[in-house]
Scaffold this active site. Structure first.
Site, PDB file in Angstrom:
ATOM      1  N   CYS A 151       0.631  -2.088  -1.468  1.00  0.00           N
ATOM      2  CA  CYS A 151       0.232  -3.251  -0.670  1.00  0.00           C
ATOM      3  C   CYS A 151       0.831  -3.031   0.653  1.00  0.00           C
ATOM      4  O   CYS A 151       0.671  -2.257   1.653  1.00  0.00           O
ATOM      5  CB  CYS A 151       0.791  -4.490  -1.480  1.00  0.00           C
ATOM      6  SG  CYS A 151       0.156  -5.931  -0.673  1.00  0.00           S
ATOM      7  N   HIS A 161      -2.950  -3.866  -5.865  1.00  0.00           N
ATOM      8  CA  HIS A 161      -1.645  -3.918  -6.749  1.00  0.00           C
ATOM      9  C   HIS A 161      -2.135  -3.242  -8.060  1.00  0.00           C
ATOM     10  O   HIS A 161      -2.594  -3.812  -9.031  1.00  0.00           O
ATOM     11  CB  HIS A 161      -1.092  -5.302  -6.916  1.00  0.00           C
ATOM     12  CG  HIS A 161      -0.266  -5.902  -5.714  1.00  0.00           C
ATOM     13  ND1 HIS A 161       0.975  -5.424  -5.764  1.00  0.00           N
ATOM     14  CD2 HIS A 161      -0.757  -6.799  -4.841  1.00  0.00           C
ATOM     15  CE1 HIS A 161       1.364  -6.163  -4.595  1.00  0.00           C
ATOM     16  NE2 HIS A 161       0.381  -6.921  -3.951  1.00  0.00           N
ATOM     17  N   GLU A 218      -0.139  -2.246 -10.238  1.00  0.00           N
ATOM     18  CA  GLU A 218       0.628  -3.080 -11.161  1.00  0.00           C
ATOM     19  C   GLU A 218       0.167  -4.167 -11.718  1.00  0.00           C
ATOM     20  O   GLU A 218       0.453  -4.816 -12.908  1.00  0.00           O
ATOM     21  CB  GLU A 218       2.185  -2.879 -10.784  1.00  0.00           C
ATOM     22  CG  GLU A 218       2.470  -4.121  -9.931  1.00  0.00           C
ATOM     23  CD  GLU A 218       2.030  -3.683  -8.527  1.00  0.00           C
ATOM     24  OE1 GLU A 218       2.334  -4.524  -7.689  1.00  0.00           O
ATOM     25  OE2 GLU A 218       1.250  -2.922  -8.346  1.00  0.00           O
TER      26      GLU A 218
END
Length: 211
Positions: free
Chosen positions: A82, A191, A193
């Site tokens: 990001c 992202h 994650e």
């Protein structure tokens, strides 16, 4: 062999989310701002959320730009996520303020050209055929984005003796850079994650590049 990965803590980013996601795919993860630990790790992850200028200030406070540069000069893997991807470029422009980035790639982070901002939610990407990060993932796979700024043009020109970086694109109003694979330096605007199984597979693929 278990890969030792440091998530760089410089006061910005989803540190625990990144830590948990990397641990779930088998990495031995440390979250720290310690210079030597970040230098010695098999892989370094640089997350980031918020304003470009604030992230750069936090990064410089822990000598993060030096860590990134030194690791790359030694061919040691770094993954930006990001705003952690955005700060790898030369400059960021937000609200008329220009901030110098790490300068690993030429280019400017600027406001996206889109009728609705932020770009928040799931979106597909268009990865090059030679990709390692997106290997094994269906082209229709969606990843989770949250951002209003991005890199709208790729400015690095190929040169003799260097492999061309692999640039992945996405579109929100207009095209923007969604990921880059450039030797030991890789980055994603989205992202991983927060991208479920697809993000986990991308992290597995990245760990596979970590010696």
């Amino acid at each position: 062999m278990v890969k030792k990965v440091t998530v760089l803590d410089y006061g910005s980013g989803n540190l625990r989310s990144a830590e948990r996601a990397l641990a779930r795919v088998g990495a031995d993860v440390t979250v720290t701002s310690d210079y030597e630990t970040a230098m010695e790790a098999d892989g370094l992850v640089v997350p980031g959320v918020g304003a470009f200028a604030a992230c750069m200030a936090g990064l410089r406070a822990v000598r993060g730009e030096r860590i990134v540069a030194r690791r790359l000069s030694a061919g040691r893997p770094v993954l930006g996520i990001c705003v952690g991807m955005q700060i790898l470029f030369e400059t960021g422009v937000e609200h008329g303020v220009t901030t110098e980035g790490c300068g690993e790639w030429p280019g400017t982070v600027e406001r996206l050209e889109a009728p609705v901002l932020p770009h928040m939610g799931w979106n597909t990407v268009k990865a090059p055929a030679e990709t390692t990060l997106f290997a094994g993932l269906d082209p229709a796979t969606r990843f989770y984005f949250v951002h209003s700024y991005g890199v709208r043009s790729w400015e690095l020109q190929p040169g003799p003796g260097f492999d061309d970086p692999l640039v992945t694109w996405a579109e929100h109003g207009a095209p923007f850079v969604a990921a880059v694979e450039n030797g030991p330096l890789a980055a994603t605007q989205f992202h991983p994650e927060k991208s479920g199984d697809a993000g986990a597979q991308l992290l597995v693929n990245w760990l596979g590049t970590v010696a």
